[in-house]
Write an enzyme that holds these catalytic residues in place. Structure first.
Site, PDB file in Angstrom:
ATOM      1  N   VAL A 152      98.805  15.115  18.039  1.00 30.45           N
ATOM      2  CA  VAL A 152      97.991  14.069  18.661  1.00 30.45           C
ATOM      3  C   VAL A 152      97.214  13.297  17.596  1.00 30.45           C
ATOM      4  O   VAL A 152      97.197  12.066  17.588  1.00 30.45           O
ATOM      5  CB  VAL A 152      97.037  14.671  19.708  1.00 30.45           C
ATOM      6  CG1 VAL A 152      96.220  13.569  20.378  1.00 30.45           C
ATOM      7  CG2 VAL A 152      97.825  15.449  20.762  1.00 30.45           C
ATOM      8  N   TYR A 153      96.583  14.025  16.691  1.00 30.24           N
ATOM      9  CA  TYR A 153      95.827  13.378  15.612  1.00 30.24           C
ATOM     10  C   TYR A 153      96.752  12.509  14.768  1.00 30.24           C
ATOM     11  O   TYR A 153      96.431  11.340  14.477  1.00 30.24           O
ATOM     12  CB  TYR A 153      95.164  14.446  14.745  1.00 30.24           C
ATOM     13  CG  TYR A 153      94.426  13.886  13.554  1.00 30.24           C
ATOM     14  CD1 TYR A 153      93.180  13.271  13.711  1.00 30.24           C
ATOM     15  CD2 TYR A 153      94.965  13.974  12.271  1.00 30.24           C
ATOM     16  CE1 TYR A 153      92.501  12.747  12.619  1.00 30.24           C
ATOM     17  CE2 TYR A 153      94.287  13.459  11.176  1.00 30.24           C
ATOM     18  CZ  TYR A 153      93.059  12.852  11.355  1.00 30.24           C
ATOM     19  OH  TYR A 153      92.394  12.349  10.269  1.00 30.24           O
ATOM     20  N   ALA A 154      97.886  13.061  14.353  1.00 29.75           N
ATOM     21  CA  ALA A 154      98.809  12.291  13.523  1.00 29.75           C
ATOM     22  C   ALA A 154      99.277  11.031  14.245  1.00 29.75           C
ATOM     23  O   ALA A 154      99.377   9.959  13.648  1.00 29.75           O
ATOM     24  CB  ALA A 154      99.997  13.157  13.120  1.00 29.75           C
TER      25      ALA A 154
END
Length: 242
Positions: A152-154
């Site tokens: 999700v962060y990436a």
């Protein structure tokens, strides 16, 4: 340090800690007036006490749409104009996707993507009217590598990296430079939820960056001749791949 930003006004989001604080400190040392934006009022008050009148503390909850929309008016109230925006505020969500709460996904994508887009959109008319400006967005090494432990962060950083590069192409004709700083793991609160063993290993192997090291590169980006744009810097610890 030479005062290469003398007379400039910068606004930094997420300025009370980590990369935002280091960036603010570096710009202050270079002679800029810095509007430090964060939701942590007590931390901002302490930083105003530390740095004095060159700092204008502005408390904004960027996740509140109404509050977020006040960024430029409050910067102008505090400092009269804006030369530099460092859109730095962000959050981190790692681990397996199936374990992530959907509200945590929404919050992170909102802060890492939507808020950055809105902040940049809101300051552009002011910079276009003045015919100059610098916008730097804190991205991540994760924008350039499909990191398996943080999907999700990436994804949020891949999205914002695309945003930076496309907006840059729209506004360079107005004298505005837009770039991203994409560090590998930095010693900030954003990696506080790394597994303890992974964090310990990273520290011992020298595969973490310090916020001040990131700030040094931001200063390099800001102080190039106006005819040069550093559009994206990927920086990582030398020992990152060990």
């Amino acid at each position: 340090m030479t005062r290469e930003l003398e007379g400039k006004v910068a606004a930094v989001t997420g300025a009370a800690s980590g990369i935002g604080l280091a960036s603010s400190a570096a710009m202050l040392a270079a002679g800029a007036r810095v509007v430090m934006i964060d939701r942590d009022a007590s931390a901002l008050a302490g930083l105003r006490g530390q740095y004095g009148d060159a700092v204008s503390p502005v408390v904004i909850d960027l996740l509140d749409p109404t509050d977020c929309a006040t960024l430029l008016p409050r910067v102008l109230d505090a400092a009269g104009r804006l030369d530099i925006l460092h859109a730095n505020a962000g959050s981190y969500l790692g681990g397996d996707l199936v374990d992530a709460r959907t509200d945590a996904i929404d919050r992170m994508l909102n802060l890492n993507v939507n808020v950055v887009m809105k902040n940049v959109r809101d300051v552009l008319p002011h910079m276009i009217e003045r015919g100059a400006g610098d916008i730097i967005v804190t991205s991540s090494l994760a924008a350039h590598y499909p990191t398996p432990w943080e999907p999700v962060y990436a994804s949020s950083k891949w999205a914002i990296d695309c945003f930076v590069q496309t907006v840059r192409r729209q506004v360079f004709k107005h004298g505005i430079r837009v770039g991203a700083i994409s560090p590998g793991p930095v010693v900030t609160a954003l990696i506080a939820d790394w597994p303890a063993e992974k964090l310990k290993e990273a520290r011992e192997s020298g595969s973490l960056l310090e916020p001040a090291e990131v700030a040094d590169v931001i200063m390099f980006m800001l102080t190039r001749p106006r005819g040069m744009t550093i559009r994206d810097v990927v920086m990582l610890p030398t020992n990152f791949d060990l």
